[in-house]
Design a protein around this motif. Structure first.
Motif, PDB file in Angstrom:
ATOM      1  N   GLU A  53      27.218  39.076  33.266  1.00  0.00           N
ATOM      2  CA  GLU A  53      27.766  37.717  33.386  1.00  0.00           C
ATOM      3  C   GLU A  53      27.899  37.079  32.006  1.00  0.00           C
ATOM      4  N   GLU A  54      26.965  37.395  31.119  1.00  0.00           N
ATOM      5  CA  GLU A  54      27.003  36.843  29.762  1.00  0.00           C
ATOM      6  C   GLU A  54      28.254  37.291  29.015  1.00  0.00           C
ATOM      7  N   SER A  55      28.609  38.587  29.155  1.00  0.00           N
ATOM      8  CA  SER A  55      29.796  39.094  28.467  1.00  0.00           C
ATOM      9  C   SER A  55      31.067  38.469  29.034  1.00  0.00           C
ATOM     10  N   ILE A  56      31.085  38.164  30.319  1.00  0.00           N
ATOM     11  CA  ILE A  56      32.244  37.522  30.952  1.00  0.00           C
ATOM     12  C   ILE A  56      32.397  36.088  30.445  1.00  0.00           C
ATOM     13  N   GLY A  91      40.632  46.730  33.167  1.00  0.00           N
ATOM     14  CA  GLY A  91      40.603  45.353  32.669  1.00  0.00           C
ATOM     15  C   GLY A  91      39.884  44.376  33.572  1.00  0.00           C
ATOM     16  N   GLU A  92      38.919  44.894  34.360  1.00  0.00           N
ATOM     17  CA  GLU A  92      38.225  43.989  35.289  1.00  0.00           C
ATOM     18  C   GLU A  92      37.490  42.859  34.570  1.00  0.00           C
ATOM     19  N   ARG A  93      36.893  43.143  33.436  1.00  0.00           N
ATOM     20  CA  ARG A  93      36.142  42.118  32.719  1.00  0.00           C
ATOM     21  C   ARG A  93      37.068  40.987  32.263  1.00  0.00           C
ATOM     22  N   ARG A  94      38.276  41.336  31.768  1.00  0.00           N
ATOM     23  CA  ARG A  94      39.257  40.317  31.370  1.00  0.00           C
ATOM     24  C   ARG A  94      39.712  39.498  32.576  1.00  0.00           C
ATOM     25  N   TRP A  95      39.913  40.194  33.699  1.00  0.00           N
ATOM     26  CA  TRP A  95      40.324  39.495  34.926  1.00  0.00           C
ATOM     27  C   TRP A  95      39.240  38.520  35.391  1.00  0.00           C
TER      28      TRP A  95
END
Length: 300
Positions: A53-56, A91-95
């Motif tokens: 969650e922190e990276s998001i 690209g899930e993290r970008r989404w």
């Protein structure tokens, strides 16, 4: 399709889109566009399981400030009744970051053709995650196993699977080995980022059948960060220790208890298949029905 909000356009997005397309299998038609992020669903088979969650949160702030640097890769949703038009291929993290944003809804995508195989998509996901965000050994092991099963279903060899992934057949076997259910504790070392050396983790699978005791002790020492220096070197020493030990104490055969006394007489009865031992006025009878033939052979 668009939300009406104006996305922050990064100067790098077009260049990175071209670079992404060049890394995909040739001979396909790829289209780039902006769409509302709500029409996209993540891929449940995404190989990178550990997205914090922190990276998001950090990525969300960066995208709101300088824009989206990399388009996400999508394909047509495999389930027409899902309510989503696309499924994420990479690209899930970008989404997720854009989903979290209160300023941006629209996202840059590259649409890949439906002719692209599941294994091609998964291999691309692996490559992209390795290049940008990294993956644990456990993530790779699970993904490689999925690719191996896909190739097997297509009646292709593990040699072909390894070549397509870009690793040796031997290395693929090592990743597959730690995926076995009995090595869940080894996978845990990777998932907790305690050890992400595939060679060290594979060596633990060799240690386990040699000595459960030494194996368990080694896991605790590694997990508690008590190993000085290389974990791989440590496990090699533990394997050597197991090979030169007499085995686990719990597995050592117990010595039978021997009671000695002076017999006054010993009588063997072949009819009743027993031995009578007299000592101090008492008679002990021992049933020899299971070994009578052997006794008779030696008494003849």
């Amino acid at each position: 399709m668009l939300s009406g909000k104006t996305p922050v356009i990064s100067k790098e997005i077009e260049k990175n889109a071209v670079s992404a397309i060049e890394s995909l299998p040739v001979g396909n038609n790829y289209t780039t566009q902006y769409v509302d992020s709500s029409c996209i669903e993540p891929d449940p088979n995404q190989p990178r399981a550990n997205i914090t969650e922190e990276s998001i949160e950090e990525l969300c702030v960066r995208i709101e400030t300088i824009g989206q640097l990399y388009p996400i890769l999508v394909r047509s949703h495999p389930n027409p009744e899902s309510g989503y038009k696309y499924m994420i291929a990479d690209g899930e993290r970008r989404w997720r970051a854009i989903q979290k944003s209160t300023l941006i809804d629209d996202i840059s995508i590259i649409k890949v053709p439906d002719s692209l195989s599941k294994s091609d998509v998964l291999i691309y996901q692996l490559s992209a995650n390795n290049d940008r965000e990294g993956m644990t050994v456990a993530d790779k092991a699970i993904a490689y196993q999925k690719i191996s099963l896909m190739f097997k279903a297509e009646e292709k060899t593990q040699e072909e699977a390894a070549k397509r992934i870009g690793i040796t057949r031997t290395l693929l076997s090592k990743y597959s080995k730690i995926c076995d259910e009995e090595y869940a504790s080894i996978m845990h070392l990777s998932n907790t980022d305690t050890c992400n050396d595939i060679e060290a983790l594979y060596l633990l699978t060799i240690l386990k059948p040699l000595s459960e005791k030494i194996y368990s002790e080694s896991l605790v020492l590694i997990q508690d960060d008590q190993v000085k220096g290389s974990v791989r070197a440590f496990v090699k020493l533990q394997i050597d220790k197991a090979n030169h030990s007499d085995g686990d104490d719990s597995k050592k055969p117990t010595q039978p208890k021997v009671t000695r006394f002076k017999a006054e007489s010993i009588t063997y009865s072949s009819d009743h298949q027993l031995i009578q031992i007299s000592s101090k006025g008492k008679t002990i009878e021992i049933d020899l029905s299971d070994v009578a033939d052997e006794i008779q052979k030696y008494l003849k």
